[in-house]
Every structure is written in structure tokens, then in C-alpha cells.
Design an enzyme around this catalytic site. Structure first.
Site, PDB file in Angstrom:
ATOM      1  N   HIS A 100      -5.552   2.001  -4.340  1.00  0.00           N
ATOM      2  CA  HIS A 100      -5.503   1.353  -3.032  1.00  0.00           C
ATOM      3  C   HIS A 100      -4.820  -0.006  -3.178  1.00  0.00           C
ATOM      4  O   HIS A 100      -5.209  -0.813  -4.022  1.00  0.00           O
ATOM      5  CB  HIS A 100      -6.913   1.177  -2.464  1.00  0.00           C
ATOM      6  N   ARG A 154     -18.790 -18.971  38.123  1.00  0.00           N
ATOM      7  CA  ARG A 154     -18.611 -17.543  37.832  1.00  0.00           C
ATOM      8  C   ARG A 154     -18.293 -16.778  39.114  1.00  0.00           C
ATOM      9  O   ARG A 154     -17.491 -15.855  39.120  1.00  0.00           O
ATOM     10  CB  ARG A 154     -19.840 -16.958  37.122  1.00  0.00           C
ATOM     11  N   HIS A 156       0.806  -1.218   0.000  1.00  0.00           N
ATOM     12  CA  HIS A 156       0.000   0.000   0.000  1.00  0.00           C
ATOM     13  C   HIS A 156       0.843   1.274   0.000  1.00  0.00           C
ATOM     14  O   HIS A 156       0.882   1.986   1.002  1.00  0.00           O
ATOM     15  CB  HIS A 156      -0.913  -0.004   1.225  1.00  0.00           C
ATOM     16  N   PHE A 181     -21.563 -12.869  24.626  1.00  0.00           N
ATOM     17  CA  PHE A 181     -21.239 -11.543  24.101  1.00  0.00           C
ATOM     18  C   PHE A 181     -19.767 -11.400  23.736  1.00  0.00           C
ATOM     19  O   PHE A 181     -19.375 -10.400  23.134  1.00  0.00           O
ATOM     20  CB  PHE A 181     -21.705 -10.461  25.071  1.00  0.00           C
ATOM     21  N   ASP A 211     -33.651 -16.869  30.354  1.00  0.00           N
ATOM     22  CA  ASP A 211     -33.331 -15.690  29.538  1.00  0.00           C
ATOM     23  C   ASP A 211     -33.372 -15.986  28.038  1.00  0.00           C
ATOM     24  O   ASP A 211     -33.546 -15.080  27.220  1.00  0.00           O
ATOM     25  CB  ASP A 211     -31.961 -15.121  29.924  1.00  0.00           C
ATOM     26  N   GLN A 232     -28.887 -15.004  25.214  1.00  0.00           N
ATOM     27  CA  GLN A 232     -27.946 -14.866  26.333  1.00  0.00           C
ATOM     28  C   GLN A 232     -27.102 -16.129  26.544  1.00  0.00           C
ATOM     29  O   GLN A 232     -26.262 -16.162  27.437  1.00  0.00           O
ATOM     30  CB  GLN A 232     -28.701 -14.567  27.641  1.00  0.00           C
ATOM     31  N   HIS A 277     -22.221 -17.527  32.029  1.00  0.00           N
ATOM     32  CA  HIS A 277     -23.552 -17.820  31.480  1.00  0.00           C
ATOM     33  C   HIS A 277     -23.469 -18.696  30.235  1.00  0.00           C
ATOM     34  O   HIS A 277     -24.087 -18.425  29.214  1.00  0.00           O
ATOM     35  CB  HIS A 277     -24.312 -16.523  31.193  1.00  0.00           C
ATOM     36  N   SER A 313      -6.621  -5.506  10.862  1.00  0.00           N
ATOM     37  CA  SER A 313      -8.073  -5.551  10.888  1.00  0.00           C
ATOM     38  C   SER A 313      -8.493  -4.176  11.373  1.00  0.00           C
ATOM     39  O   SER A 313      -8.271  -3.818  12.535  1.00  0.00           O
ATOM     40  CB  SER A 313      -8.572  -6.646  11.821  1.00  0.00           C
ATOM     41  N   GLU A 358     -18.055  -4.610  24.173  1.00  0.00           N
ATOM     42  CA  GLU A 358     -17.151  -5.743  24.317  1.00  0.00           C
ATOM     43  C   GLU A 358     -15.893  -5.611  23.465  1.00  0.00           C
ATOM     44  O   GLU A 358     -14.848  -6.163  23.806  1.00  0.00           O
ATOM     45  CB  GLU A 358     -17.887  -7.043  23.954  1.00  0.00           C
TER      46      GLU A 358
END
Lengths: 612, 612
Positions: free
Chosen positions: B245, B314, B22, B387, B419, B423, B411, B109, B362
Site C-alpha cells: 500500500h 435563524r 499508490h 452538529f 437543552d 446542543q 443554536h 479523505s 450531516e
């Protein structure tokens, strides 16, 4: 308006009955939901899927009970059923899923609803409907980057049919949100992103209705209504207090006191209760339906390639979606600023009105595709396969929603060469295959790519196609058939010493190994495993049996979760195991051929594995 | 200043020699990089890892050649080596990785660098250093949501030692960026997010230096310098033009003409060339080092639990990281607004200065953990395991960077109950295990959790611990030892009919099955596979052999990529296969026990599998 009070009562009762859930976050949103469902939105409450209904996405999915209460109030859900919340045999789940006909996309992973809203609003343009799209967010979830990807794309696409409302109750799960009730801090963000931004008192019904009206009249940009609210509003025990996230009221005194307080909030009706206006379009729905042609499956048409041609599967992909779209206007494409690498630019050139540029924002790309798919489009979002990892949570939710999202990831594996590991997808097969309802396809040549594009378009549910960067020879005739769940046995004899299963670029390494071994007097069976999920277990078992259980897999992917695991899992029941050749360590820059060899997946390594 | 011209020449030459890369994106940033490296930043160029050096993160990682050129100009990289760019035997890869001592985190990234920058800036506070953190972004990558997660957290944390610069060259890969050169559109976003925002001409060196000075004097908030530039600046063929590019100049006429143009841009030096100032702290580095205690491994200490206690893993996790941190101040914790569910709040209560709240974001949580880890901290970021899928691209890059990021996901699986699927983590093991250098741990009780927290902290490289929501009985004595790569055989006899391998909650289903089968006169072997990667293949093979090849896996996870695949892969070489019990379809709300049974992973199903 008494509806808000009834929504609170229903939400509080349902969560107490369930023994879990989120009454406090329902209570903060009661006036907003009442205003939307019973004054602002135009929809046929008896037909939630009417294509001209205004749409509502509950991005703060944990407020599900008030969504269900609203549809009970509207007459679609039986009020008694609300007390079955969160039970195994009820579709009124803890967070909304499209098992319910009034839910377009599953929510509950925060920050996704606005992305879906972008896709739903784009769909209105696609089908020429004037329906509007409403998304209710929480303030806490506004920390998610995906929200700002959606904010950016919605403004760029001038989506003035999109209206978002943020329920700013200032309390997250574990404490106050970062902005608390600083409405100007939030407003500055949305204004900065080019949205028409309105701040209101979220418990002042006329103010909310006024803001919704202003949003409706806004042209050329989406609108955000920031509604200042109190979590737990209307129940003194919870109102504006911490420690009440995801906590139902206890049966007995707690619940009774809350219900008494809420009942005291009913006011004498000052006229007939407002009922939802049916959508304008629904009034002549038959007329509209007649104008809209019945969707019919299209076709990619005759193959563009002949045996011996050389074409990258990513290029064949781009050409194929463009041709398919010419015969089915539900086909749309999305990309994230790499259309000249994924070759989705071939689609854009022919169908600019059905091509959506998401710039470098993979989450909103998949989220918008979810929204489009939920309203009947068949979207093909594409980017480098490595960057689909950025959208894994959306992919997971697309799987939960079982939506027709047809993903394509290019630049798979070390065979991309010099760009190095950040650009190489080496976990995409594992990621996609983990979701049990995603079809995972990996064609090796131009013809199989074309055919599988057509197959994946009409496969029910989400699908993924992995494409490769290097050109590969066309090895299939144009009359060859491919199915989701199939494979091709490319070389076969009665004396095969082993079965070698490849996919994509490694099919050609396996064929090279075949030629060299044949010169040495050894036959091997070669399989092109173009469908990893579903997988043709029967043929794999037959080949394993016919080659005395000697099965070798070779893949341009890490060892975990890819072709090796897929084949092993498919043939385990018959007692066969697999010898896996895969990329065993973090790779680096180099030429494609150097890297295939360096990381143990070239013909040379296949030959060594067969010989041992 | 001639340095910018030299950086351009080096970038152009290196990419032409490599035949890919590049140059255009390097040319737009030349004055910015020159200003940073040779006037603004304080660092010891002979010692890139000096803890008091100012830090530089190249978020637009595809501009790697100019980073390498800057370190050549600074004397650390040999100028001749620049021509080995992108070769297999060179560490000067297509995108930067920490194989190079002056790279903290791998980039390439897009949209990740600012997240890492947040962590690196937090680390300065942690170690009491006055080093500053600089991040160079592209304008295109500003569409990534992760950038805005970082923007939010950096402002909330008042990180005034963080200075970001956006190279606004207005051209993405496939076309113009959405804002092009509308500097006010970008400035409005950053101001809206609370950053001190300065707009400059990115080719005006004095203006850049002035802006950097203003940023340095800003207190209480981070600074963003938006630099208006031209892609390909200095080479007329490319300057400000699309289609360049990722495209090197061709050898011969193209390159020669460009080099001639660039050489003509040298100006007579008006005084001695500016050299990097060594970091102030480096001048008395010995003194500082003496003040900073040598890091030493800590310990969780004696177990908090005794046999028969009941505790969720947990909760044991939260308690263990808090205790470990009391003995090692490199241990830090991050969470995403679920600290009262992951129990990282136990850490916060005892070490509030080392706990970082990332709200519901996150990506920046993992990105900041990467930055912290790159500077010597041992971060434990935690959220619901489901998540963590939101951060998979960051996790992938943490693996490429081989950083000491110690992730915890709570979880897991259908055992969370009501839930519902949004979840439930059911693909986290597949996602983590796909990365070959991530240690994947899954303790079933309080004692094993404590011990494994300590082990994972000092395991070299990234690690993941999966924890469960329900309380489980403590089955291990406090003197039991656990290792990364180990397992426990819980039930064993010479007459075992089958080996049942579980993890987490399914260990207890296996033990229930053991008891019931024993009553029926059938013995089974039960294994707690608390480490999926690395995995104790030898013991698994021994057990498979001793139970006549009958191996059953049972996991609260989808079938692809989890315990079943891990065990199958480990024992395949000896010809053993696996019968897999796993969650085979998209789940729904229900009670934990109902769901374990409904989805085929309860004791009842294990018994049926053994009996068949």
C-alpha cells in the site's frame, strides 16, 4: 406492568414543569426502559458505578427524562428531584451527562451511543467481567453514519455482550423518518451488517422480554431489537402524531387530561412488582475487587533515544505507548487502518489483546475510546491528525464528558509533503484547543514525545498529541522533564532581539534561524511550545518582556486557532502582541522542504521576520 | 482491452518517478476505469466541464495516478505530464483536487466521494440533464459511516442516475479489510440499504461492461457494482500481496521487470480501439445552452423587518434563503431533520423541488452540497451549528476544493438554554475560521441576516453563517449595507473609555452595558463584528487607537479560536491586545439569561471588564 406507566407519568410531569423537553420520545420508549431496568439488567441500583453492573447507554439522549425516571424508580434519584429537570442547579440536564454517576458518556448528539457501547462492551472483555451493554437508539438517528461504523466494528469484534434496541417510533423532529414503520427495511440493514436482528412490538412487554432473552443467548454476534412503537404512546393528544417533537404538555387542561389518561392505564398488580436483580458479580464484589489489582500509574521507562538520534515523533509515540502499556494494563490503543503510519502497530505487536482495529472509521474509534475510558481504561486512539476532523463531534462530546481519551494525530501540516492537502492536518490544533478541557501537546523530538505520552496518560481528562511525519533530531537529554502546561526555552541570552516560538517541525526551523542569525551577530530566543493548552503564560510573558515585546510564532498549521493565537492569548494581559508565521492558504503537493518554504514557515521566513 | 494495460503502465511509471504514491491501488482498478472512461461514459474529452458530461468521482483518491492516466488516454492531459506527478509546480497532485478541470471535488479523505456523488446526481435533476454520475470507491473506505449516509439518502431519493463501483481488492493500508473477498458480506449491506447490487470479477472487462449496462437500465434506485479485484493486479511483485500500500516500485530492476510483465499483457487489437463517445447532449450543446438561462445573481429583496421588530436570526435566515431562491434558481437548500429549527422549512415550502432532506446525517448533507456546488448550484446546507462538527472533515475538504458551499449553523452558544451542552455550538467559529478561505459571518439581527445571506451566496468560495436561537431586536434600518469582511460601529464618541466587540447575542449585552455605563458617565464604543473572516482590521485598529488600546471582546463561544482570537490577530500588528470574555468551561442546562451570566458574557461582566 405498571412501571412503564409510572415512567410515562414522571416524564410528562417533569417536562411540563421544565417548560421544555421531549415527553413524546420518552413515552414511545416506556416499555423498553421498564423491561431493561426492571427485568433484564443486573445491576446494583445503590452503586451505579459498580464495575460489574450491566451498562445502559441512552443514545437517544433527548429521552433523558425517562432515564432519570427509571433511576428514580430504582431508588437512586429522589422522585421529587425529577421536577428540577433542566434547572441550572440540577444535574438532571436536558440531555444526560456524566455529572450523573449512572451516565457513562454524554449523549444528545445523535448517533454516538452505539459507538460508546462498542467501547463499553470491549471493556468487559478487558476486565474479564460478564456485564452486558445495552444501548437504546432512536430510529431517526439510525441515519447517522456513525451508527453503521459501530455496527460494522461490533460485528467484526463478535461483541455478543452488546445488545442494542431501536425505538422505531417513525417520527423524527421535522417529519416522518425515512423508513417510517417499514420494519423490514430497517431489519435488512442490520442483518446485512451481520447482527442478530429481532423485530418486536415495542409496547408488548412480554415480547420485549422474550427478545432480550434471545439476544442474551446469542453467541458470536451483537443483537439488535427493532421495537415498533408510537411516539407519545399513552397520551392521546400526542400518540402517533407529528408536531410533538420536543414539546411538553401545557400546564392545566393538557397536562391534567394526559395524567388522567395515564393513571387509567394502571392495572392491578398480578403479584409482587419486579425489582431489579442485583448484578451477580455484586454479590461477591469484595472477592472480585480483591482479584482485580488496584490501578497504579505506569511509566514509559528509560528513554530509547540519545542526543543526536533521528526519529519521527510519530514513531516515538508508538514505541512509548507500547512501553507504558507494559506497566499499566489500563492502557489500550485503537487505530483506523493506519497503524503502520501512526506506529500504533508497535503497541499491537506487544499487546495484541489490548489493541482495537477500527478499520477506516474514525467516529467509532473515538466513540469506542469514550466508552472504554468511561469504564476505567486509558485509551490512546490514533490516526492521521487530518482525519480526526471526521470525529470532531465525538471529540466535542468527549470534552463535555471529560473522559480520559488520549488522542494522537500524526502527519501534521505541510511537512508531510507529496500526499497533498487532503492528508495534511492544518486545523487540528484549532479544533482541539477550542475545547477548554482538552490538553493539547505537540512534541518536537523523541524524548519529549516519550515523556509527554506518560504525562498525558495520567492527566485528568481528554488530551491530544500532535505528531509529525518527518524524522527530527533528538535534542533533549533523557533526564529532561516535561509537563502538561510546560515549554522549553532552547536558546536564551541577555541580548535576544526577539522570541521565536515554534512547535514540532518548526522548532528546527527556528533553531536553523538562530544559527544563521547568530552568524550575523543577532541573538534570538527560541521556545519549544510543546504544550499549547494549558500554556505556560508566565514564561512567555517573561520572554516577551526580555525581548522588548518582539514575539514571533511559527507553526505548520493554518493561522487561525493554533500556536499564534494560543501565545497571543497568553501574553495579551501584559500588553504583548505576536507576529504570526503560519500556513496562510490551501496548500498543495510538493516536497516537505519546498512546502515549508513556499508557505512561509521555514528558517528563511523566520529570519526575515526577525530582521524586520 | 489494451487500455487497462496502458493505464497500469502509466500509473506504475508515474509513481516510480515521483518516488511515492499508490501504484497497487491503481492496478486493481484498471479494468474498471478503462470500462468507464472508454466504453460506458458519455463525455466531451476536450471539455471536461461540459454540463451534460457524465461525471466521475474518484472516491478512493489515492488512486489519482490512474485518473490522470485515463485523462491522458482520453487526450486531455499530455502523457509526458504524467511524470510530473506530485511535483510542486504540477496540478497532478498526490490526491485529486479541482485545480484540475476534470475533478469536481477534492478526494483523498476516504468515504466522501459517494456523498459528493449524491449531490452531483441531484444536480442532474435540477438542471434537467440526463448525465449519469459514477463513483469509484475502495472496499476499505466502505467502513466509513459517511458512505452509508450517502447510501441511505441516494436510495431514499431514488437516484437511478447514480452508479457506484467498489474496487474490492481486499487489502487496506495496514492489513486485510474486514470483509476481505467475502463479496456476499458486502452485497448484503448494499442490498439491505436498497441498492441494486451486482457482483462481478473486476478484471473481467465484458463482465464489468455488462454490469454497467444493467446499472444504467435500473430504475428507481441507485446501483452498486462490487468488483472483486486483486491489489497490484498485473505486476507479480505486488499482485494480491500485503505490504504494497502506498509504495512505488523502485527504479531499476523492480520497475523494469514490472513494465516488461505489463507490456507482455498487450493483446492484438481485435478491431479499432474503443474511444469515448461524446455526450449525447454535447452534440447539440449550443441548443441546450440556449435553453438554459445564463445564471444571474438574485436578491433577497426589500427587508421584511423594521426597526424594533423582534426576530431570531435563524428565522430571518430561513426567510431570506427562500426569497433569494425565488430570484435565482441555482439556490438550493439542504437540512438534516431540523428544518423547523433552522427555519429552512420556509425554503422548502416555497421551493420543494430544490430542498433536499438528508435526515439526521450531516456528513452526506455537506458532501451532497459539495457535489451540487461543483456543478453550479449554490447550496445552503443547515443544521444546529453544534452538529456541523460532525461534518468537519467534509468542511475541510470543501475548503480545499474552494466550493460554493454556504453553510448555516443555528443554536449557537449557551444562549440556547435548557437543552444543555450537547446542543450548544461553542467551537464552530474556531472550526470554520481555521480554514483560511471560509467566510465566517455572524449577524445579530434580522436585517443584517437577510443582507448577509445575499452576500454569502455570491461570495466566491465556502461561507458559514452562525445564527442564534433567541429572538433579538432589529437594530438596523432596511437601507443599511453589509459586506463580507465588514463590521458596524454601533456606539461611538470622542470620549470612549474602551471598545467592546460583540457578535450575535452578545451585541445586545454590549448595548445593555453601554446604557448602564452611560448612566454612570462612562462612554464605550460598541462594535457588531458580523464578519469574523475576512475581518475589517483597519476599523478595529482605529477604534483600538481611539480608545487607548482598550479592547474587550465578548462572545457566546469558547475562548479559543473565536471572536477574541480573530480581533487579537487583526490588531496585533499595531501593538494592540484584547481582553477576552468567553465561555471558559463546559456549560450545562439553565435558562439563556442565567447561562450568559453564569459563564461570564453578560452585560454585568462587560461592565466589570470596562471598569477594571
Amino acid at each position: 406492568m405498571n412501571i412503564a406507566t409510572r415512567l410515562r407519568i414522571d416524564s410528562v410531569r417533569a417536562t411540563t414543569e421544565a417548560g421544555s423537553g421531549h415527553p413524546s420520545t420518552c413515552c414511545s420508549a416506556a416499555e423498553i426502559v421498564a423491561a431493561l431496568f426492571f427485568a433484564e439488567m443486573r445491576y446494583d441500583a445503590r452503586d451505579p458505578q459498580n464495575p460489574d453492573n450491566d451498562r445502559f447507554v441512552l443514545s437517544k439522549g433527548h429521552a433523558a427524562p425517562i432515564l432519570y425516571a427509571a433511576w428514580a424508580e430504582a431508588g437512586f434519584v429522589k422522585r421529587d428531584d425529577l421536577l428540577n429537570l433542566r434547572k441550572l442547579d440540577s444535574d438532571l440536564e436536558g440531555h444526560p451527562t456524566p455529572r450523573l454517576p449512572f451516565v457513562d458518556v454524554a449523549t444528545g448528539s445523535l448517533g454516538q451511543g452505539l459507538c460508546a457501547g462498542v467501547g463499553i462492551a470491549l471493556n468487559a472483555r478487558r476486565i474479564g467481567s460478564d456485564y452486558r451493554t445495552y444501548v437504546l437508539l432512536g430510529d431517526g438517528e439510525s441515519a447517522e453514519g456513525a451508527v453503521w461504523e459501530a455496527a460494522d466494528v461490533a460485528a467484526f469484534d463478535t461483541l455478543d455482550s452488546l445488545c442494542a434496541i431501536t425505538d422505531v417510533n417513525a417520527l423524527g423532529q421535522s417529519g416522518p423518518t425515512q423508513w417510517q414503520h417499514d420494519m423490514e427495511a430497517l431489519a435488512g440493514r442490520w442483518r446485512g451488517f451481520g447482527w442478530h436482528t429481532i423485530v418486536v412490538d415495542g409496547h408488548d412487554l412480554p415480547a420485549i422480554l422474550d427478545a432480550l432473552g434471545k439476544a442474551r443467548q446469542t453467541r458470536g454476534r451483537p443483537a439488535m431489537i427493532l421495537a415498533k412503537t408510537l411516539k407519545g404512546k399513552g397520551v392521546s393528544l400526542m400518540e402517533g402524531k407529528g408536531g410533538w417533537h420536543g414539546k411538553p404538555l401545557k400546564k392545566g387542561e393538557e397536562l391534567d387530561k394526559a395524567l388522567a389518561e395515564l393513571h387509567a392505564q394502571f392495572v392491578p398488580e398480578d403479584g409482587p412488582a419486579q425489582r431489579p436483580e442485583r448484578p451477580k458479580a455484586a454479590e461477591n464484589a469484595a472477592l472480585k475487587a480483591a482479584r482485580r489489582p488496584q490501578p497504579k500509574a505506569g511509566t514509559v521507562g528509560p528513554s530509547a533515544y540519545t542526543l543526536g538520534d533521528s526519529v519521527a515523533t510519530r514513531e516515538a509515540y508508538g514505541a512509548a505507548i507500547a512501553r507504558l502499556a507494559a506497566t499499566d494494563d489500563r492502557i489500550v490503543a485503537l487505530d483506523a487502518d493506519v497503524k503502520n503510519s501512526t506506529f500504533s502497530d508497535k503497541f499491537e505487536q506487544q499487546h495484541p489483546d489490548r489493541f482495537y482495529q477500527n478499520f477506516i472509521a474514525e467516529q467509532v474509534m473515538i466513540g469506542a475510546a469514550m466508552g472504554l475510558a468511561s469504564r476505567g481504561a486509558i485509551p490512546f486512539p490514533s490516526t492521521f491528525a487530518a482525519f480526526l476532523t471526521r470525529a470532531y463531534d465525538f471529540i466535542r462530546m468527549a470534552a463535555i464528558s471529560n473522559l480520559n481519551v488520549k488522542m494522537a494525530g500524526s502527519h501534521a501540516g505541510v511537512s508531510i509533503g507529496e500526499d497533498g492537502p487532503s492528508q495534511m492536518a492544518l486545523e487540528d490544533l484549532a479544533m482541539m484547543r477550542a475545547e477548554p478541557n482538552i490538553a493539547v501537546l505537540y512534541p518536537c523530538d523523541g524524548v519529549s514525545t516519550e515523556k509527554l505520552v506518560e504525562r498525558m496518560a495520567y492527566h485528568a481528562g481528554p488530551a491530544y498529541m500532535r505528531t509529525s511525519r518527518p524524522k527530527t533530531p533528538v535534542i533533549y537529554g533523557s533526564d529532561e522533564d516535561f509537563t502538561v502546561g510546560g515549554l522549553k526555552v532552547l536558546r536564551e541570552s541577555t541580548t535576544d532581539a526577539a522570541t521565536v516560538v515554534g512547535g514540532g517541525v518548526t522548532v528546527f526551523e527556528a533553531l536553523k534561524a538562530y544559527d544563521e542569525l547568530k552568524n550575523q551577530g543577532i541573538n534570538i530566543r527560541v521556545i519549544d511550545l510543546y504544550s499549547l493548552q494549558p500554556i505556560d503564560a508566565a514564561t512567555l510573558v517573561r520572554c516577551a518582556r526580555e525581548t522588548r515585546g518582539r514575539v514571533i510564532t511559527v507553526e505548520d498549521h493554518y493561522a487561525g486557532g493554533g500556536i499564534g493565537d494560543a501565545v497571543a492569548s497568553a501574553i495579551a494581559s501584559e500588553g504583548f502582541t505576536v507576529k504570526r508565521l503560519a500556513v496562510g492558504a490551501i496548500p498543495r503537493s510538493g516536497t516537505p522542504d519546498q512546502l515549508l518554504d513556499h508557505f512561509g514557515i521555514s528558517a528563511r521566513h523566520i529570519i526575515a521576520a526577525v530582521r524586520s
